[in-house]
Design an enzyme around this catalytic site. Structure first.
Site, PDB file in Angstrom:
ATOM      1  N   LYS A  28      46.739  38.351  34.612  1.00  0.00           N
ATOM      2  CA  LYS A  28      45.378  38.436  34.088  1.00  0.00           C
ATOM      3  C   LYS A  28      44.609  37.155  34.305  1.00  0.00           C
ATOM      4  O   LYS A  28      43.400  37.185  34.498  1.00  0.00           O
ATOM      5  CB  LYS A  28      45.389  38.817  32.606  1.00  0.00           C
ATOM      6  CG  LYS A  28      45.778  40.261  32.401  1.00  0.00           C
ATOM      7  CD  LYS A  28      45.205  40.849  31.123  1.00  0.00           C
ATOM      8  CE  LYS A  28      45.538  42.331  31.056  1.00  0.00           C
ATOM      9  NZ  LYS A  28      45.277  42.929  29.751  1.00  0.00           N
ATOM     10  N   LYS A  62      51.713  48.734  40.338  1.00  0.00           N
ATOM     11  CA  LYS A  62      51.760  49.747  39.274  1.00  0.00           C
ATOM     12  C   LYS A  62      50.416  50.459  39.151  1.00  0.00           C
ATOM     13  O   LYS A  62      49.365  49.880  39.470  1.00  0.00           O
ATOM     14  CB  LYS A  62      52.183  49.128  37.937  1.00  0.00           C
ATOM     15  CG  LYS A  62      51.158  48.268  37.270  1.00  0.00           C
ATOM     16  CD  LYS A  62      51.582  47.902  35.839  1.00  0.00           C
ATOM     17  CE  LYS A  62      50.511  47.022  35.212  1.00  0.00           C
ATOM     18  NZ  LYS A  62      50.786  46.580  33.871  1.00  0.00           N
ATOM     19  N   LYS A  88      44.197  51.012  35.650  1.00  0.00           N
ATOM     20  CA  LYS A  88      42.777  51.374  35.702  1.00  0.00           C
ATOM     21  C   LYS A  88      42.002  50.487  36.664  1.00  0.00           C
ATOM     22  O   LYS A  88      40.942  50.858  37.146  1.00  0.00           O
ATOM     23  CB  LYS A  88      42.165  51.304  34.302  1.00  0.00           C
ATOM     24  CG  LYS A  88      42.304  49.925  33.701  1.00  0.00           C
ATOM     25  CD  LYS A  88      41.637  49.788  32.368  1.00  0.00           C
ATOM     26  CE  LYS A  88      41.622  48.370  31.860  1.00  0.00           C
ATOM     27  NZ  LYS A  88      42.903  47.755  31.583  1.00  0.00           N
TER      28      LYS A  88
END
Ligand code: TYM
Length: 333
Positions: A115, A197, A200
């Site tokens: 992130k 993976k 969204k």
């Protein structure tokens, strides 16, 4: 007896629309397990603001997520369904646990590294200490198991380390929980980038639970497989990750083994296989979408669910927090 049941707890961030990874890696198993355990399922809204959110969207997604939990089979009469920010003890224990979490361990967390690379302009302190809050989410309810997808295993492990460290100083305050990772669906991959993976942030390779059937079918038809000339449907994760991913998805939604699937599509190739997976997923998701939409029309009911959930969860959380406050030496109020 009710209080002898083992305890399960897990949560999902309402930071995006729920997708097939969330369903197969988490919610589907929660529903399967919920018969036999004392269960706590929550919307991890406090966690979402480690990345900037649009406030009205966050509110809408949180409510939609509650409706979807119920639509996936989590009966509010038998499961405690609540919103994290409604229980102040999460933030309170989160602070305490930050003081028992080491800088070095937080620096090693994969989600933090990912992130901070993705949001380089907003590497805030909350993003860094996220695992301490997640440990608080878990330890407040003294669960035996935390059912999550494979990507969250590292966070459950740091939670165990924090709990052991705390217990080592103050005695047995926390039950040390185990991660519970499903056999099928623990790591659903992106349909068009099978080396990553499903998430969204890659919407073209991501199947959302409330998406229209025709869009779902389009995504499956375009799923990346490989250029093996004969197109055999065969499970080979290393050399055919796209096909393996589709087989895992198909297996998770139909319960069929890989051998059965290979036999079913023997001699047929990907042209038949991809839409068959799409169809199976569409049929699995159809009742979930319809029920979610029905529940969203009744806001009063959803409110009653999360209020009752907060009341039940709040009592348990407060019990653990009081114990912790006493152990660390805070004067009783
Ligand atoms: P989150 O919100 O990213 O994901 C929610 C759940 O969905 C699973 N998952 C997947 N499983 C299989 N394949 C995928 N592609 C996939 N993508 C997501 C995740 O493993 C997870 O089980 N930190 C947590 C939320 C959280 C939490 C908690 C979980 C906060 N506090 C306490 C358990 C207990 C998270 O970001 O998950």
């Amino acid at each position: 007896m009710e209080n002898e049941k083992k305890v399960l707890l897990s949560g999902i961030q309402p930071s995006g629309e729920l997708h097939l990874g969330n369903y197969l890696g988490a919610i589907k198993n929660w529903a399967d397990l919920s018969q036999d355990f004392d269960c706590y399922w929550f919307m991890a809204d406090l966690h979402t603001i480690t990345v900037r959110q649009v406030p009205a969207e966050l509110r809408r997604r949180t409510l939609t997520q509650i409706a979807t939990y119920i639509a996936c089979g989590l009966d509010p009469e038998r499961n405690t369904i609540f919103v994290q920010s409604h229980i102040p003890a999460h933030a309170q224990l989160g602070w305490v646990l930050q003081c028992y979490t080491m800088f070095g361990e937080l620096s090693r967390m994969t989600q933090f590294k990912d992130k901070s690379a993705k949001h380089a302009d907003n590497i805030n302190a909350g993003l860094f200490t996220y695992p301490s809050l997640m440990a608080a989410d878990i330890l407040l309810y003294q669960p035996d198991y935390v059912p999550v997808g494979a990507d969250q295993k590292q966070h459950v492990e740091i939670c165990r380390d924090i709990a052991n460290r705390f217990n080592g100083i103050y005695g047995e305050v926390f039950k040390v929980p185990e991660p519970y990772i499903p056999k099928a669906g623990a790591r659903v991959r992106s349909l068009n980038q099978p080396d990553t993976k499903m998430s969204k942030s890659l919407p073209e390779g991501c199947v959302f639970l409330l998406e229209k059937p025709e869009d779902i079918m389009r995504k499956f038809k375009r799923a990346v497989t490989d250029s093996d000339r004969e197109n055999p449907v065969r499970y080979d994760l290393e050399n055919k990750p796209g096909v393996a991913n589709l087989m895992q998805i198909y297996s998770a939604v139909t319960g069929k083994t890989f051998e059965t699937i290979e036999r079913e599509f023997a001699g047929q190739g990907y042209g038949a296989f991809k839409p068959a997976v799409g169809e199976a997923v569409i049929e699995t998701l159809r009742p979930i979408r319809e029920e979610t939409e029905r529940l969203l029309a009744d806001k009063g009911y959803l409110e009653s669910v999360y209020r009752a959930g907060a009341e039940r969860a709040g009592k348990i959380a407060w019990r653990t927090l009081s114990k912790v406050y006493k152990k660390v030496g805070f004067l009783a109020p």
